[in-house]
Motif scaffolding. Structure first.
Motif, short mmCIF file in Angstrom:
data_model
loop_
_atom_site.label_atom_id
_atom_site.label_comp_id
_atom_site.label_asym_id
_atom_site.label_seq_id
_atom_site.Cartn_x
_atom_site.Cartn_y
_atom_site.Cartn_z
N TYR A 297 40.41 8.92 -36.46
CA TYR A 297 40.73 8.95 -35.04
C TYR A 297 41.44 7.66 -34.60
CZ TYR A 297 37.43 12.86 -35.11
OH TYR A 297 36.79 14.05 -35.40
N SER A 298 41.91 7.64 -33.40
CA SER A 298 42.61 6.47 -32.88
C SER A 298 41.66 5.27 -32.80
CB SER A 298 43.17 6.76 -31.48
OG SER A 298 42.10 6.94 -30.57
N LYS A 299 42.24 4.10 -32.63
CA LYS A 299 41.45 2.87 -32.56
C LYS A 299 40.45 2.92 -31.41
CE LYS A 299 41.93 -2.09 -31.78
NZ LYS A 299 42.87 -3.15 -31.33
N GLU A 300 40.89 3.48 -30.30
CA GLU A 300 40.02 3.54 -29.12
C GLU A 300 38.81 4.45 -29.37
OE1 GLU A 300 43.28 3.91 -29.09
OE2 GLU A 300 43.79 1.97 -28.15
N ALA A 301 39.05 5.59 -30.02
CA ALA A 301 37.96 6.54 -30.27
C ALA A 301 37.09 6.08 -31.43
CB ALA A 301 38.53 7.94 -30.55
N GLY A 302 37.74 5.59 -32.47
CA GLY A 302 37.01 5.13 -33.66
C GLY A 302 36.46 6.29 -34.47
N GLY A 303 36.21 6.01 -35.75
CA GLY A 303 35.58 7.00 -36.61
C GLY A 303 36.53 8.05 -37.14
N GLY A 304 35.95 9.18 -37.50
CA GLY A 304 36.69 10.26 -38.15
C GLY A 304 35.76 10.97 -39.10
N PHE A 305 36.32 11.68 -40.07
CA PHE A 305 35.46 12.31 -41.07
C PHE A 305 36.23 12.51 -42.37
CE2 PHE A 305 37.59 15.89 -39.00
CZ PHE A 305 37.98 16.67 -40.08
N SER A 306 35.49 12.64 -43.44
CA SER A 306 36.05 12.94 -44.76
C SER A 306 35.08 13.89 -45.46
CB SER A 306 36.24 11.66 -45.57
OG SER A 306 36.78 11.95 -46.84
N ARG A 307 35.53 15.09 -45.75
CA ARG A 307 34.67 16.10 -46.35
C ARG A 307 35.40 16.79 -47.51
NH1 ARG A 307 31.80 13.69 -43.53
NH2 ARG A 307 30.20 14.41 -42.03
N GLN A 308 34.64 17.49 -48.32
CA GLN A 308 35.24 18.21 -49.45
C GLN A 308 34.71 19.63 -49.51
OE1 GLN A 308 33.75 15.56 -52.59
NE2 GLN A 308 32.61 17.27 -53.41
N LEU A 309 35.47 20.49 -50.20
CA LEU A 309 35.11 21.89 -50.33
C LEU A 309 35.46 22.34 -51.74
CD1 LEU A 309 34.24 24.53 -48.82
CD2 LEU A 309 36.66 24.91 -48.36
N SER A 310 34.49 22.93 -52.43
CA SER A 310 34.72 23.45 -53.78
C SER A 310 35.08 24.93 -53.70
CB SER A 310 33.48 23.26 -54.65
OG SER A 310 33.26 21.89 -54.91
N LEU A 311 36.13 25.30 -54.42
CA LEU A 311 36.60 26.68 -54.43
C LEU A 311 35.95 27.47 -55.55
CD1 LEU A 311 40.42 25.92 -53.97
CD2 LEU A 311 38.73 26.41 -52.18
N ASP A 312 35.93 28.76 -55.42
CA ASP A 312 35.38 29.61 -56.48
C ASP A 312 36.26 29.58 -57.72
OD1 ASP A 312 33.26 30.40 -54.89
OD2 ASP A 312 34.36 32.10 -54.04
N GLN A 313 37.58 29.53 -57.50
CA GLN A 313 38.54 29.49 -58.60
C GLN A 313 39.50 28.33 -58.40
OE1 GLN A 313 38.63 31.44 -61.29
NE2 GLN A 313 36.95 32.79 -60.67
N PRO A 314 39.88 27.61 -59.47
CA PRO A 314 40.89 26.55 -59.33
C PRO A 314 42.20 27.13 -58.80
CG PRO A 314 39.83 26.46 -61.49
CD PRO A 314 39.41 27.75 -60.87
N THR A 315 42.95 26.31 -58.05
CA THR A 315 44.20 26.81 -57.46
C THR A 315 45.23 25.70 -57.34
OG1 THR A 315 45.13 28.00 -55.57
CG2 THR A 315 43.50 26.32 -55.07
N SER A 316 46.49 26.12 -57.30
CA SER A 316 47.58 25.22 -56.91
C SER A 316 48.34 25.83 -55.74
CB SER A 316 48.53 24.99 -58.10
OG SER A 316 49.09 26.22 -58.54
N SER A 317 47.77 26.88 -55.17
CA SER A 317 48.40 27.61 -54.08
C SER A 317 48.36 26.82 -52.77
CB SER A 317 47.69 28.96 -53.88
OG SER A 317 48.00 29.52 -52.63
N GLU A 318 49.52 26.68 -52.16
CA GLU A 318 49.60 25.97 -50.89
C GLU A 318 48.74 26.66 -49.83
OE1 GLU A 318 53.20 24.46 -49.62
OE2 GLU A 318 54.04 24.19 -51.60
N SER A 319 48.81 27.98 -49.79
CA SER A 319 48.06 28.70 -48.75
C SER A 319 46.56 28.54 -48.93
CB SER A 319 48.44 30.19 -48.77
OG SER A 319 48.18 30.77 -50.03
N GLU A 320 46.09 28.52 -50.17
CA GLU A 320 44.66 28.36 -50.42
C GLU A 320 44.18 26.96 -50.04
OE1 GLU A 320 42.22 30.52 -51.54
OE2 GLU A 320 43.73 32.04 -51.09
#
Length: 411
Positions: A297-320
């Motif tokens: 987030y911006s300096k005034e708001a501060g913070g943010g987030f960082s998360r991850q998600l595991s897929l059922d199948q590996p992919t290189s698909s942009e849409s996925e």
């Protein structure tokens, strides 16, 4: 030996302007982008006043009349190439390892007898030639191996009157073991430093006199190597440089934005970053099973987030990958102004032949793969901006400007 070009970007700008970097308050940064713009380099003159080499424009001192120079990566690469050519006048290519755009290792073992000079004398010859032809200053560390040359460079050379520091094994207790904080030593990051501090280790000498078996139990082979490095022991050879090919374990890209973004404009940034990551996956013939997505987030708001998600199948698909990023965004976004977006993928596997998924339209998947394969070929042949999404014409898009940059900076 290890040679570093002093405050390289700032020194090149001073050289082009005919100014002395030790007397000139010069900063390499794009001032037109505002106070949040990243500073790439500052002159040695500013470093004397404690100005860090990496900061934001708004963090610079206001009581000094600073000269701002817009980054010119193409020009810096031109200077770097010219200086590499200077090195090759003194040593063969097999005895040189280019570590970065401004740093190089040279093995002088066979050359001292050839030139009938000491290693320090050869270093002075090379450094004088660099300055004569480019007006760029350099520093040099000399040691019995690559590690010690690098340590001498980082820790002592910048403070030496002639910018040259030579270390041998007997110098370590006096010159290396007293160093604190631990992260001042090449190879120790902030996280490693924190773990070592918890073990009561605060100086490099504390590690050198610690039980190597305990270090190995705690950190594995890295702990054992760290112990030996504090004693100057390193078996790396410059001539083995072709065997040093890092295996990619992840691909990622991020962007610092120069204005506040909100949905739906930020979706365009996410899509463009996903395009870049998925293209790198395809080019390396990899697929990824885990998607990482982060927002700052911006300096005034501060913070943010960082998360991850595991897929059922590996992919290189942009849409996925894009779908996964949007899922994380919708789940964790807190309606604050956005100034930073990051997308990366891990858990890489070799790309197999296309597998049929019962929950996927196989014809659509084949069509997407063919389209992006054709796009990759066009971009490779004619440049990244040869073909883009129609959405790249939107005001929110930054892809065309980024594609014209080198390393994320103006060419």
């Amino acid at each position: 030996m290890c040679i570093d070009l002093k405050s390289f970007y700032a020194s090149v700008e001073c050289a082009l302007l005919g100014l002395d970097p030790f007397k000139t308050p010069l900063v390499v940064a794009d001032h037109s982008r505002g106070g949040g713009s990243i500073v790439l380099a500052v002159s040695p003159y500013l470093k004397k006043f404690g100005v860090p080499g990496r900061c934001r424009i708004f963090e610079l001192p206001t009581n000094i009349k600073i000269i701002f120079q817009k980054p010119r990566m193409e020009k810096y690469l031109e200077y770097s190439t010219k200086i590499v050519e200077i090195y090759l006048r003194f040593v063969s290519e097999e005895d040189m390892y280019v570590y970065s755009i401004d740093e190089v290792f040279l093995d002088l073992t066979e050359y001292m007898n050839f030139y009938k000079k000491t290693d320090v004398q050869i270093a002075k010859m090379i450094m004088a030639e660099i300055y004569k032809e480019t007006k760029v200053y350099s520093t040099c560390g000399i040691g019995p191996n690559m590690l010690m040359a690098k340590l001498a460079l980082d820790i002592e050379s910048k403070h030496s009157p002639d910018f040259i520091a030579k270390w041998d094994y007997e110098n370590l207790p006096e010159k290396l073991w007293k160093v604190t904080p631990l992260s001042e030593m090449w190879g120790i990051g902030r996280n490693m430093e924190a773990h070592l501090n918890k073990m009561g280790l605060f100086k490099i000498g504390d590690i050198a006199n610690f039980d190597v078996k305990r270090l190995k139990r705690k950190f594995g082979i890295i702990g054992e190597e760290l112990y030996y490095h504090t004693h100057g022991i390193d078996s790396s050879l410059i001539q083995d440089k072709n065997n040093i090919k890092p295996i990619a374990k992840s691909y990622g890209t991020g962007q610092t934005l120069f204005r506040d973004y909100f949905p739906p404009d930020v979706y365009q940034i996410v899509l463009e970053l996903v395009d870049d990551v998925s293209r790198r996956l395809r080019m390396s013939k990899k697929k990824a099973k885990t998607i990482h997505f982060g927002i700052g987030y911006s300096k005034e708001a501060g913070g943010g987030f960082s998360r991850q998600l595991s897929l059922d199948q590996p992919t290189s698909s942009e849409s996925e990958i894009y779908k996964a990023c949007l899922h994380l965004f919708n789940q964790y976004y807190e309606r604050e102004p956005i100034r930073r977006v990051h997308v990366s993928v891990t858990n890489l596997v070799e790309q197999p032949e296309m597998q049929i998924n019962l929950f996927e339209d196989i014809n659509q998947a084949i069509k997407e793969a063919e389209v992006f394969s054709a796009i990759d070929e066009i971009k490779f042949k004619y440049g990244k901006n040869a073909v883009n999404r129609a959405s790249s014409e939107l005001k929110a898009s930054t892809v065309k400007a980024r594609n014209d940059m080198i390393g994320g900076h103006n060419a």
